[in-house]
Design a protein around this motif. Structure first.
Motif, PDB file in Angstrom:
ATOM      1  N   GLN A  55      -8.896   7.149  -3.638  1.00 29.65           N
ATOM      2  CA  GLN A  55      -8.812   5.800  -4.189  1.00 29.65           C
ATOM      3  C   GLN A  55      -8.661   4.780  -3.059  1.00 29.65           C
ATOM      4  O   GLN A  55      -8.083   5.070  -2.002  1.00 29.65           O
ATOM      5  CB  GLN A  55      -7.633   5.698  -5.155  1.00 29.65           C
ATOM      6  N   TRP A  56      -9.158   3.564  -3.282  1.00 27.11           N
ATOM      7  CA  TRP A  56      -9.276   2.578  -2.201  1.00 27.11           C
ATOM      8  C   TRP A  56      -7.939   2.262  -1.554  1.00 27.11           C
ATOM      9  O   TRP A  56      -7.870   2.059  -0.331  1.00 27.11           O
ATOM     10  CB  TRP A  56      -9.940   1.303  -2.726  1.00 27.11           C
ATOM     11  N   LEU A  90       0.838  -1.200   0.000  1.00 24.11           N
ATOM     12  CA  LEU A  90       0.000   0.000   0.000  1.00 24.11           C
ATOM     13  C   LEU A  90       0.868   1.243   0.000  1.00 24.11           C
ATOM     14  O   LEU A  90       1.989   1.233   0.542  1.00 24.11           O
ATOM     15  CB  LEU A  90      -0.921   0.012   1.229  1.00 24.11           C
ATOM     16  N   PRO A  91       0.393   2.332  -0.596  1.00 24.99           N
ATOM     17  CA  PRO A  91       1.139   3.593  -0.540  1.00 24.99           C
ATOM     18  C   PRO A  91       1.170   4.146   0.879  1.00 24.99           C
ATOM     19  O   PRO A  91       0.199   4.021   1.627  1.00 24.99           O
ATOM     20  CB  PRO A  91       0.355   4.518  -1.490  1.00 24.99           C
ATOM     21  N   GLY A  92       2.283   4.755   1.232  1.00 26.32           N
ATOM     22  CA  GLY A  92       2.455   5.241   2.598  1.00 26.32           C
ATOM     23  C   GLY A  92       1.771   6.556   2.897  1.00 26.32           C
ATOM     24  O   GLY A  92       1.724   6.971   4.049  1.00 26.32           O
ATOM     25  N   GLY A  93       1.221   7.215   1.896  1.00 25.09           N
ATOM     26  CA  GLY A  93       0.556   8.488   2.130  1.00 25.09           C
ATOM     27  C   GLY A  93      -0.077   9.026   0.865  1.00 25.09           C
ATOM     28  O   GLY A  93       0.073   8.446  -0.226  1.00 25.09           O
ATOM     29  N   GLY A  94      -0.780  10.140   1.013  1.00 27.02           N
ATOM     30  CA  GLY A  94      -1.463  10.751  -0.119  1.00 27.02           C
ATOM     31  C   GLY A  94      -2.950  10.486  -0.078  1.00 27.02           C
ATOM     32  O   GLY A  94      -3.466   9.801   0.822  1.00 27.02           O
ATOM     33  N   TRP A  95      -3.636  11.024  -1.066  1.00 24.23           N
ATOM     34  CA  TRP A  95      -5.091  10.885  -1.116  1.00 24.23           C
ATOM     35  C   TRP A  95      -5.564  10.442  -2.499  1.00 24.23           C
ATOM     36  O   TRP A  95      -6.319   9.496  -2.624  1.00 24.23           O
ATOM     37  CB  TRP A  95      -5.754  12.191  -0.711  1.00 24.23           C
ATOM     38  N   GLN A  96      -5.136  11.161  -3.538  1.00 24.83           N
ATOM     39  CA  GLN A  96      -5.456  10.805  -4.915  1.00 24.83           C
ATOM     40  C   GLN A  96      -6.960  10.615  -5.129  1.00 24.83           C
ATOM     41  O   GLN A  96      -7.411   9.612  -5.699  1.00 24.83           O
ATOM     42  CB  GLN A  96      -4.714   9.537  -5.317  1.00 24.83           C
ATOM     43  N   GLY A  97      -7.729  11.574  -4.644  1.00 22.89           N
ATOM     44  CA  GLY A  97      -9.173  11.525  -4.859  1.00 22.89           C
ATOM     45  C   GLY A  97      -9.895  10.464  -4.066  1.00 22.89           C
ATOM     46  O   GLY A  97     -11.051  10.151  -4.362  1.00 22.89           O
TER      47      GLY A  97
END
Length: 307
Positions: free
Chosen positions: A171-172, A162-169
């Protein structure tokens, strides 16, 4: 029921008004100001800034102007630090993010917590009860500021899933770790409350009567036991939801979601009174609103509460 709701609303409005005035007075009573945090400004420049934002007016006039802006235009004013942005814009940018993962975390905590609590109560002193209680205890001792770095360490640095951070709208893959970090401790509390309440209800007379009539255990639980057992849980859910929103500060910091919690921390460090007031009023309104919802649900489940 309508009279009951109107009475609660009549209490909620002055409560919110008192919250706004008290928060305004406390923030302006703190030493320093938004324009004296980094370096000392020339007196003329400081006077011009105070005049621009109305900070040179008497305190009572500032309170009246602030209240009028909120009531008449729902305007929290400009930010003192971000010159090209208003408080409304800052809230509009961060609050949808916070309310999204906060609501999902709330649903996860309620569904999983109630399911664990009911299972543990119905299967008391069995291996299912021990597993459910063990999960609850384990989740209780891992608050979000402990769970968040553990999740990043395991699922991002070690496994790379999983990505460690961010939001990107929203996404699950960006939602999973914030939701887990925010919901675990609340899920544990809901499970414990549900279990103890369900155990008490299962020993009541109307449950014995339902069993004596030969009703299936599943129907006894769903039709006769679950509703009264949910009363203590519902009392906990209103404050829990607001706490999930206000507790999003840790989630915003660790996962860089861009939620409103980060804006609140930055405003406190920068003495941006306008943003602090806007977020405080928003959280206070949510607290009053969901306490009202809890009161209405409580009165609907137990009509004696209305009287």
């Amino acid at each position: 029921m309508l009279v009951y709701i109107l009475k609660r609303l009549a209490i909620a409005v002055p409560t919110l008004l008192i919250l706004i005035i008290a928060s305004f007075l406390l923030m302006h009573a703190a030493p320093g100001g938004p324009f004296t945090a980094e370096r000392e400004l020339p007196p003329q420049v400081l006077a011009n800034l105070n005049a621009k934002y109305g900070l040179d007016q008497p305190l009572w006039r500032q309170i009246v102007s602030y209240l009028w802006g909120i009531i008449a235009h729902f305007d929290f004013g400009p930010s003192f630090i971000y010159k090209d942005r208003t408080v409304n814009q800052i809230i509009a940018q961060g609050f949808p993010v916070t309310i999204t993962y906060g609501s999902i975390s709330f649903l996860v905590a309620v569904v999983v917590g109630v399911a664990l609590g009911v299972t543990a109560a119905v299967k008391q002193n069995t291996w299912l009860d021990y597993i459910a209680v063990g999960i609850s205890i384990g989740a209780q001792v891992l608050p979000n500021f402990v769970m968040a770095p553990i999740l990043v360490l395991v699922f991002t640095l070690w496994l790379g899933w999983l990505p460690g951070g961010g939001w990107q709208g929203g996404q699950w893959q960006y939602l999973i770790m914030p939701v887990i970090a925010l919901s675990t401790s609340f899920m544990a509390s809901i499970a414990r409350i549900t279990r103890s309440s369900m155990l008490e209800v299962l020993t009541s007379n109307h449950i014995r009567t339902a069993k004596a009539k030969g009703l299936p255990m599943r129907r006894v639980i769903a039709r006769h036991a679950l509703k009264p057992a949910m009363l203590p849980v519902i009392s906990y859910l209103g404050p829990a939801f607001v706490t999930m929103i206000t507790g999003s500060v840790i989630v915003d910091i660790y996962f860089s979601t861009g939620g409103i919690g980060k804006a609140f921390v930055d405003s406190a460090l920068n003495r941006d009174y306008a943003v602090m007031m806007g977020v405080t009023i928003l959280m206070g309104t949510l607290t009053i609103l969901f306490n009202l919802v809890v009161d209405v649900l409580y009165a609907w489940i137990d009509p004696k509460i209305r009287y």
